[in-house]
Design a protein around this motif. Sequence first.
Motif, mmCIF file in Angstrom:
data_model
loop_
_atom_site.group_PDB
_atom_site.id
_atom_site.type_symbol
_atom_site.label_atom_id
_atom_site.label_comp_id
_atom_site.label_asym_id
_atom_site.label_seq_id
_atom_site.Cartn_x
_atom_site.Cartn_y
_atom_site.Cartn_z
ATOM 1 N N TYR A 1 -0.071 7.148 9.539
ATOM 2 C CA TYR A 1 -0.553 6.670 8.243
ATOM 3 C C TYR A 1 -0.135 5.223 8.001
ATOM 4 O O TYR A 1 -0.895 4.425 7.445
ATOM 5 C CB TYR A 1 -0.024 7.564 7.115
ATOM 6 N N HIS A 2 1.083 4.876 8.410
ATOM 7 C CA HIS A 2 1.520 3.482 8.291
ATOM 8 C C HIS A 2 0.597 2.567 9.098
ATOM 9 O O HIS A 2 0.190 1.494 8.630
ATOM 10 C CB HIS A 2 2.956 3.330 8.797
ATOM 11 N N THR B 1 7.947 -0.946 6.625
ATOM 12 C CA THR B 1 7.482 0.448 6.550
ATOM 13 C C THR B 1 8.537 1.311 5.873
ATOM 14 O O THR B 1 9.725 1.224 6.197
ATOM 15 C CB THR B 1 7.165 1.016 7.946
ATOM 16 N N HIS B 2 8.090 2.133 4.945
ATOM 17 C CA HIS B 2 8.988 3.010 4.196
ATOM 18 C C HIS B 2 8.395 4.415 4.194
ATOM 19 O O HIS B 2 7.239 4.604 3.816
ATOM 20 C CB HIS B 2 9.131 2.543 2.755
ATOM 21 N N GLN C 1 0.825 -1.202 0.000
ATOM 22 C CA GLN C 1 0.000 0.000 0.000
ATOM 23 C C GLN C 1 0.863 1.257 0.000
ATOM 24 O O GLN C 1 1.941 1.292 0.596
ATOM 25 C CB GLN C 1 -0.940 -0.003 1.215
ATOM 26 N N PHE C 2 0.331 2.281 -0.674
ATOM 27 C CA PHE C 2 1.074 3.519 -0.872
ATOM 28 C C PHE C 2 0.171 4.713 -0.545
ATOM 29 O O PHE C 2 -0.989 4.759 -0.941
ATOM 30 C CB PHE C 2 1.555 3.629 -2.321
ATOM 31 N N GLU D 1 4.086 -4.474 2.536
ATOM 32 C CA GLU D 1 4.854 -3.249 2.699
ATOM 33 C C GLU D 1 3.941 -2.028 2.659
ATOM 34 O O GLU D 1 2.929 -2.002 1.947
ATOM 35 C CB GLU D 1 5.890 -3.123 1.562
ATOM 36 N N THR D 2 4.270 -1.014 3.430
ATOM 37 C CA THR D 2 3.541 0.253 3.375
ATOM 38 C C THR D 2 4.522 1.379 3.087
ATOM 39 O O THR D 2 5.616 1.435 3.650
ATOM 40 C CB THR D 2 2.794 0.549 4.689
ATOM 41 N N TYR D 3 4.108 2.280 2.190
ATOM 42 C CA TYR D 3 4.940 3.402 1.780
ATOM 43 C C TYR D 3 4.162 4.703 1.992
ATOM 44 O O TYR D 3 3.061 4.856 1.472
ATOM 45 C CB TYR D 3 5.315 3.291 0.307
#
Length: 296
Positions: A98-99, A155-156, A78-79, A118-120
């Motif tokens: 938000y993450h 998390t990014h 997700q972005f 993964e979350t960006y």
Amino acid sequence: MVSKQKIRRKLAQADFTDDVMFELVMSQLEICRKFLKAVLPKLDFTKIKVIDQSHLKTDYLSKAGRLDIHCTDAYGNQFDIELQMTNEHNVAQRAKYYHALMANHMLTAGENYQNLKETYVIFLCPFNPLITEQQRAVGHYQMISEEGDYLNDGTHTLILNASGDWEGVSDELKGIFQLVLRQPASFGQLGAQIMDKIDEIKHSKTGGRKYMELTGAFWQDARNEGRNEGRKEGRKEGRKEGTDETIIKLIPDLVALTNDRQAVIKILMTKMNLSQEQAESYYKRAMVAEAKKVLR
């Protein structure tokens, strides 16, 4: 209440840095895909799903999270793309929240935590929102230990600082940075494509309606006005009368922007939480009120 003249003026002046225009443009599938590819060139964005104006909430007591542009890829990653034009000194805290919002909706009851994707969170800014002195245009942040080991929690957080050093930045991102700095896009193709889309939105028949639908401040002003007028009456009937009057005053502005009765009905139902019968009733009352003004 926000007047139709003010909304039209806002639309006419809107560029990529206008929050509503940003969401209208970035919710376009191809533009969003190209933007993500420019930011994260190693990832596969062949298939993505874009959800603009995403509202996520974990329970009735929690703070509702609003993501500017929320999308997922074919693998479930997700972005979140956020336009941040003013420095509120809370980018790290917002990224953390938000993450959490995105991760909260990934697993079903009893599902293994290893299934989390993964979350960006991507912040697009005309300034450096960090307290550090670094002037990099692109910063990619992940969880890391004091010894330098990555936690690999998926998390990014990416901070795109348009005012930073553009050395090594792709032409596509440079074009985006120019738009963030309110300059014509002369680098790459994506910036020019975005400028064309903005011009198309402004001059299309549906542009005004879409812009109206996404102008959250407009709707919030309408609701607040109704509540405030109701409070002056100090009773339940007064609150309802205040809300009624606000909605009736709102409808002529919608008609002026869309010139489409069904579109106005749909907007009232969606944004003011009205049934079709209620929306049609308000529409009729507003038209009668407008007709009386003409006869005066």
